[in-house]
Design an enzyme around this catalytic site. Structure first.
Site, mmCIF file in Angstrom:
data_model
loop_
_atom_site.group_PDB
_atom_site.id
_atom_site.type_symbol
_atom_site.label_atom_id
_atom_site.label_comp_id
_atom_site.label_asym_id
_atom_site.label_seq_id
_atom_site.Cartn_x
_atom_site.Cartn_y
_atom_site.Cartn_z
ATOM 1 N N TRP A 368 -0.165 1.302 -1.271
ATOM 2 C CA TRP A 368 1.463 1.016 -1.647
ATOM 3 C C TRP A 368 2.071 1.805 -0.244
ATOM 4 C CZ3 TRP A 368 5.519 2.561 -4.653
ATOM 5 C CH2 TRP A 368 6.253 3.424 -5.179
ATOM 6 N N ASP A 369 1.286 3.161 0.254
ATOM 7 C CA ASP A 369 1.854 3.509 1.243
ATOM 8 C C ASP A 369 3.240 2.654 2.628
ATOM 9 O OD1 ASP A 369 0.233 5.483 0.022
ATOM 10 O OD2 ASP A 369 1.510 6.870 1.091
ATOM 11 N N GLU A 507 2.553 8.274 -11.933
ATOM 12 C CA GLU A 507 1.186 8.310 -11.640
ATOM 13 C C GLU A 507 1.106 9.843 -13.132
ATOM 14 O OE1 GLU A 507 -0.366 9.390 -7.817
ATOM 15 O OE2 GLU A 507 0.087 7.525 -7.144
ATOM 16 N N LYS A 628 5.836 12.906 -11.706
ATOM 17 C CA LYS A 628 5.070 13.337 -10.513
ATOM 18 C C LYS A 628 6.219 12.764 -9.464
ATOM 19 C CE LYS A 628 0.748 13.026 -7.238
ATOM 20 N NZ LYS A 628 0.091 12.252 -7.528
ATOM 21 N N GLN A 629 6.742 11.972 -9.253
ATOM 22 C CA GLN A 629 7.531 11.202 -7.998
ATOM 23 C C GLN A 629 8.449 10.274 -8.723
ATOM 24 O OE1 GLN A 629 5.221 9.181 -5.020
ATOM 25 N NE2 GLN A 629 3.591 8.767 -6.934
#
Length: 814
Positions: A368-369, A507, A628-629
């Site tokens: 998905w970047d 994640e 995580k993000q």
């Protein structure tokens, strides 16, 4: 950005006047950082890229020559998802070395390196290197090298070497070759992709200066061909090869000549590369030989190459000041983005590889970047965004199959994809702390198709490309809407829709403590973005009904009942909240305990690999309020405060914008930034509330690949999403640039670390030169016949006509 080695007065790079803000340079680098330097010194053109490995080096645990073609993948023998497709390390075109008579061929570990200076000239797209070595007989030899992968002729690469015998005279031998014995080993922890991907290697000579090589992948049966020409000369004398060397998978030519000390020997090596994926090519080797025959000498190739780069830099301009410490990192990011995605990429049928064409991490897969990449491209090279979205569109068949396997309608793009679009997500991953392979459930990140839908819509908004919306765009939006409409289950007791069993961007949570790996319920990111996607699908369908002439021979049939159902779901999806009105990451998030952060910080220091650390201790991040993000905060990154507030309100919940700072603080203090994308999102959401922290986050993101030569993962490829995302923060976030309702909107708020920012954007086919500082906004449009562009600057409406400049004062920072 430079090494700490001593200056060599005889080194042209040490004494050159190349502008510092345009040159990434390393002096006498240590072996531990070599892999990362090779990635950061990659040169490419969107079709082909080569790592900055030394021509005399082979893969030895320190060096790793790697050359990659966009979209050139193969699968090693295996079963299940363990046998994922991987981008293929192609035959090495670089091999070039020398030896004095009776000496050893120079290679790492042979001879003593007195000095090495490496420099990537971003302005011209040329990698330069100077090396001084002494052999066992104390003969000192200097090499000066320039290398390019042509942006003017995408199938050509070139290496020019000057050899100087500084304190000796006599016989010199030069060996130039092609090496087809390469394997994939750049990312050794990747399961099922390391090993030999090339079979049926054939090679030979085409005369005293020419070599050729062909190879075929073992499973995908893709063919690649290289034709190489090496010209060795002293002054006006050209020396032909006097013998051929090699083996079953390599071929080389040896040139011998007599020289005197101080007499330069010029070695000009040019290589043409073609594959069976190329268009308008009957046979790759024939094409390579033909292209090589037409290729001029290095100086001609370099001139043409630099001219194309000059035009690209006009499109890529993002200036923060030639003397600003971060001007070079900004340009490095832009340069490496275009190594992977350039105008040559448009016709290749490829996606956005998460780690570029700089290494083999993640097998060269598409994630998905792209969500972080397209916003920068939309305003610079929008044809690239369209091409990447058409890559997704061509793979709707596999996306529909994946949805059908889950019993769903519509389309679900896989978390990782490659050639065909089938799911390439790994079933297992290696814990780097314990070394054990453990189940990998990241394939639950179904939100990847929400990213595709979001990208399709914003490409349309930026370009007003109605033919795209009427074909590719509408298909992507409708099929995504159908999937999520089917995934939403109705609860009549609350008149709410629930979406269960998914995984958010975080994640760290693939399920609940008592139900790991089964997904989460009512993930805020997923539910809000589903509501957004359903609304955009309805809007797009209505727009095309008003433009029947734009609709081609076929469009997806969506009846009024289905549109109304989408609209109803988009008003009644369930969200959860924490105390104080903070949007909960998912249903049940508030029931999780807090992590003892101090314990883990004292014990480990760096908490980016927190999930692996906890797993090694027998614990699990599913049990805690950790991320995580960015997850919930991704909504602010993608939508902004106004649109997010409108969507949450439309779902029937109160959303107090005054709670946004508290929401940001809640999640930021519980995030490890284990993904390079995290600081990009956080820098964005902090921009309006805490400019100092936003700037610090941006600087950390800019240094993701540049700042850590030893402990980072850039040696396996640059982080393309973080690369483009940092540029977009400067381009859109700090300028407050937004496109809505056909109006270009600006609301600048530069951080204290920036005096000014200048960029050139391309909005709906028109160029705008934009300069922003703390006092004013200045916009210039080149002459042309287009109508004026409607613009607002902090709510002040104006029109920018072709051939005019508009200056708007800023009445203090908002």
């Amino acid at each position: 950005m430079a090494g700490t080695g001593p200056v060599d007065p005889g080194c042209e790079l040490c004494t050159s006047d190349l502008p510092a803000a345009w040159v990434l340079t390393y002096v006498d680098g240590d072996p531990d950082g070599e892999g990362t330097r090779e990635a950061l010194l990659t040169v490419g053109n969107g079709y082909l890229a080569s790592r900055g490995a030394a021509p005399e080096a082979s893969a030895d645990g320190v060096h790793y020559p790697g050359t990659y073609l966009a979209g050139f993948h193969n699968r090693l023998p295996g079963t299940g998802r363990d046998a994922a497709e991987s981008i293929v390390n192609l035959p090495n075109w670089l091999p070039l070395t020398f030896r004095p008579a009776s000496g050893e061929w120079y290679a790492p570990g042979r001879g003593h390196r007195l000095h090495e200076h490496q420099a990537l000239d971003l302005r011209t797209g040329v990698y330069r290197r100077e090396l001084v070595v002494v052999d066992r007989q104390r003969r000192r030899t200097r090499l000066r090298q320039r290398r390019l992968v042509s942006m003017a002729a995408p199938h050509l690469t070139a290496l020019h070497t000057t050899i100087l015998a500084e304190n000796w005279s006599g016989r010199l031998e030069v060996r130039s070759g092609l090496d087809g014995g390469v394997v994939n080993a750049n990312a050794p922890e990747e399961l099922g992709t390391c090993g030999r991907h090339l079979d049926r290697v054939g090679c030979g000579t085409d005369g005293p200066e020419s070599l050729w090589m062909v190879a075929e992948t073992g499973d995908s049966h893709l063919r690649v061909a290289l034709a190489a020409r090496t010209r060795v000369s002293v002054g006006s004398r050209r020396q032909a090869a006097h013998r051929t060397v090699g083996g079953p998978a390599e071929v080389g030519q040896v040139f011998a000549l007599d020289l005197t000390a101080g007499e330069p020997v010029a070695v000009d090596k040019t290589v043409a590369v073609f594959s069976s994926r190329d268009r308008a090519v009957y046979e790759p080797l024939v094409a390579a030989r033909t292209e090589l025959g037409d290729a001029g000498p290095f100086e001609v190739l370099a001139t043409d190459h630099a001219a194309v780069w000059a035009g690209l830099w006009e499109r890529l301009r993002l200036d923060v000041g030639e003397d600003h410490a971060w001007q070079l990192p900004v340009r490095v990011q832009a340069f490496h983005l275009v190594q992977t995605l350039s105008p040559h990429t448009v016709d290749l049928d490829v996606g956005v590889p998460a780690r570029g064409l700089h290494g083999e991490a993640y097998h060269g897969h598409i994630f998905w970047d792209e969500l972080f990449v397209y916003p920068f491209l939309n305003l610079r090279l929008p044809e690239l965004t369209r091409a990447m979205l058409e890559y997704r569109h061509r793979r709707l068949g596999w996306a529909r199959r994946q949805a059908a396997e889950l019993g769903m309608a519509g389309a679900l793009f896989p978390w990782q994809s490659a050639s065909s679009g089938r799911d390439e997500s790994p079933a297992r991953s290696r814990n780097p702390v314990t070394g054990r392979w453990v189940p990998d459930h990241t394939n639950l990140q179904h939100h990847v198709n929400l990213a595709v839908a979001h990208s399709a819509w914003h490409y349309w908004e930026t370009t007003a490309d109605l033919p795209f919306l009427a074909t590719t765009g509408i298909d992507l939006l409708v099929e995504t809407a159908r999937f999520w409409a089917g995934a939403a289950t109705y609860d009549p007791a609350d008149d709410r829709f629930d979406i269960r069993g998914v995984m958010g961007p975080d994640e760290y949570h693939d399920g609940y403590p008592d139900r790991p790996s089964e997904g989460l319920d009512n993930c805020a990111y997923v539910n809000v973005m589903v509501a957004w996607t359903l609304a955009r699908a309805c809007e797009a369908y209505g727009l095309l009904e008003r433009h029947p002439g734009a609709v081609p021979w076929f469009r997806p049939a969506v009846g009024r009942p289905e549109l109304e159902h989408w609209a109803h779901i988009g008003r009644r999806l369930r969200l959860s909240f924490l105390d104080g009105g903070i949007l909960a990451q998912f249903e049940g998030y508030g029931d999780l305990p807090e992590l003892d952060w101090e314990h883990y910080r004292r014990r480990y220091g760096d908490l980016r690999p927190l999930a692996w650390l906890m797993q090694a201790e027998g614990d699990n991040t599913n049990r805690y309020r950790v991320s995580k993000q960015a997850d919930v905060l991704m909504l602010l990154y993608l939508l902004g405060a106004d649109e997010l507030a409108g969507l949450v309100g439309r779902l029937g919940y109160e959303f107090d914008r005054a709670r946004i700072p508290a929401t940001v603080d809640h999640y930021l203090t519980r995030t490890t930034h284990g993904s390079t994308l995290s600081r990009v999102a956080h820098a964005w959401v902090l921009a309006r509330t805490d400019r100092r922290r936003s700037w610090d986050m941006l600087l950390a993101a800019l240094g993701t690949d540049l700042g850590d030569l030893h402990d980072g993962t850039a040696r396996e490829g640059i982080h393309l999403g973080a690369t483009a995302g940092t540029l977009d923060i400067l381009q859109r976030c700090y300028t407050g640039l937004e496109i809505r309702d056909g109006v270009l909107r600006l609301d600048p708020l530069l951080p204290e670390g920036l005096d000014h920012l200048r960029c050139t954007i391309r909005y709906r086919g028109r160029l705008v030169d934009l300069t922003v500082d703390h006092r004013e906004v200045r916009m210039t449009s080149p002459p042309g016949d287009e109508p004026p562009i409607p613009v607002t600057v902090r709510g002040r409406r104006l029109r920018l006509a072709p051939g005019t400049t508009v200056t708007v004062p800023l009445d203090g920072d908002a």
